[in-house]
Design a protein around this motif. Sequence first.
Motif, mmCIF file in Angstrom:
data_model
loop_
_atom_site.group_PDB
_atom_site.id
_atom_site.type_symbol
_atom_site.label_atom_id
_atom_site.label_comp_id
_atom_site.label_asym_id
_atom_site.label_seq_id
_atom_site.Cartn_x
_atom_site.Cartn_y
_atom_site.Cartn_z
ATOM 1 N N THR A 178 0.831 -1.199 0.000
ATOM 2 C CA THR A 178 0.000 0.000 0.000
ATOM 3 C C THR A 178 0.869 1.254 0.000
ATOM 4 O O THR A 178 2.059 1.217 0.341
ATOM 5 N N LEU A 179 0.256 2.359 -0.367
ATOM 6 C CA LEU A 179 0.957 3.639 -0.368
ATOM 7 C C LEU A 179 1.465 3.982 1.031
ATOM 8 O O LEU A 179 2.616 4.409 1.201
ATOM 9 N N ALA A 180 0.612 3.783 2.038
ATOM 10 C CA ALA A 180 0.998 4.099 3.417
ATOM 11 C C ALA A 180 2.200 3.270 3.858
ATOM 12 O O ALA A 180 3.113 3.777 4.524
ATOM 13 N N ASN A 219 -2.685 12.774 5.562
ATOM 14 C CA ASN A 219 -4.021 13.235 5.179
ATOM 15 C C ASN A 219 -4.437 12.779 3.779
ATOM 16 O O ASN A 219 -5.489 13.187 3.283
ATOM 17 N N LEU A 220 -3.629 11.952 3.142
ATOM 18 C CA LEU A 220 -3.901 11.559 1.766
ATOM 19 C C LEU A 220 -5.009 10.508 1.688
ATOM 20 O O LEU A 220 -5.103 9.620 2.536
ATOM 21 N N LEU A 221 -5.837 10.614 0.648
ATOM 22 C CA LEU A 221 -6.787 9.542 0.360
ATOM 23 C C LEU A 221 -6.018 8.307 -0.094
ATOM 24 O O LEU A 221 -4.875 8.401 -0.553
ATOM 25 N N SER A 222 -6.649 7.152 0.025
ATOM 26 C CA SER A 222 -5.988 5.922 -0.405
ATOM 27 C C SER A 222 -5.783 5.942 -1.916
ATOM 28 O O SER A 222 -6.510 6.612 -2.659
ATOM 29 N N ASP A 245 0.999 24.995 -2.081
ATOM 30 C CA ASP A 245 0.363 24.426 -0.887
ATOM 31 C C ASP A 245 -0.729 23.397 -1.192
ATOM 32 O O ASP A 245 -1.439 22.960 -0.279
ATOM 33 N N THR A 246 -0.881 23.012 -2.454
ATOM 34 C CA THR A 246 -1.856 21.979 -2.818
ATOM 35 C C THR A 246 -1.121 20.695 -3.182
ATOM 36 O O THR A 246 -0.256 20.689 -4.057
ATOM 37 N N VAL A 247 -1.474 19.613 -2.477
ATOM 38 C CA VAL A 247 -0.900 18.301 -2.786
ATOM 39 C C VAL A 247 -1.854 17.606 -3.756
ATOM 40 O O VAL A 247 -3.053 17.493 -3.484
ATOM 41 N N TYR A 248 -1.332 17.162 -4.883
ATOM 42 C CA TYR A 248 -2.208 16.608 -5.912
ATOM 43 C C TYR A 248 -1.592 15.374 -6.568
ATOM 44 O O TYR A 248 -0.376 15.197 -6.599
ATOM 45 N N ASN A 273 -7.030 16.566 -6.357
ATOM 46 C CA ASN A 273 -6.569 16.947 -5.027
ATOM 47 C C ASN A 273 -6.354 15.673 -4.218
ATOM 48 O O ASN A 273 -7.258 14.842 -4.098
ATOM 49 N N ALA A 274 -5.157 15.501 -3.668
ATOM 50 C CA ALA A 274 -4.799 14.245 -3.004
ATOM 51 C C ALA A 274 -5.498 14.056 -1.669
ATOM 52 O O ALA A 274 -5.576 12.934 -1.163
ATOM 53 N N GLU A 275 -6.015 15.136 -1.092
ATOM 54 C CA GLU A 275 -6.654 15.046 0.222
ATOM 55 C C GLU A 275 -8.174 14.978 0.134
ATOM 56 O O GLU A 275 -8.818 14.368 0.982
#
Length: 208
Positions: free
Chosen positions: A65-67, A145-148, A175-178, A195-197
């Motif tokens: 997984t990413l995490a 805070n990232l989505l899976s 400031d935008t994580v994407y 948007n990654a969050e």
Amino acid sequence: MKMKKISILGIVGLSLFLGACTQAKKDEAKQNNQLTSLTSIQQSEGGTSATKETNSISQETTRLTLAHAVQIYESNYPNTSVTSIELDSSFGIYYYEIKGVDDQKEYELKIHAKTGDIKKKRVENLENDEKNGVERKEKGMVTTNLLSLEEITSRAQEAAGDGTAVEWNLEKELDTVYWEVKVKSGKSETDVTLNAETGTVLEVEKED
């Protein structure tokens, strides 16, 4: 007496005929049941095979997984900030490439997406204008805070309309994580930025 014998013979013959018909019906019913059972087994086996194939395809690409990939990076390079994550394939094998920085250096880790094995490690000095927290402040991101990746993939494919996601790139700008996800359908490709969050689709760009 003769008529009685004929009657008895008639009754016996009728009984034999009815018995034969009954047995024929039983045999036919048995055969139908066997055919029904065979069809059910074939359908069941077919469904099981399809499920196994779908699962095996998933496991062959990104079992890690990413995490978990981020955890491996952080255990190798503690006290750094992740600045980008890339997931794509090389000769059919998927790898995570995670980059990060501290105040003086840039770090890179390449991880096998199925086994978790580390394939490459790199450390080099930052440029002078990137040191002392400059690059870290501009590009460093909070990954908790990232989505899976599964959720991002689903939304990207839905936005593309058709096709399968094959490449993922995570970056930060203003400031935008994407995520930028490449979705392929035949010979056409679609780049979907999300948007990654929040998962909000920011841009869809089709390439023929």
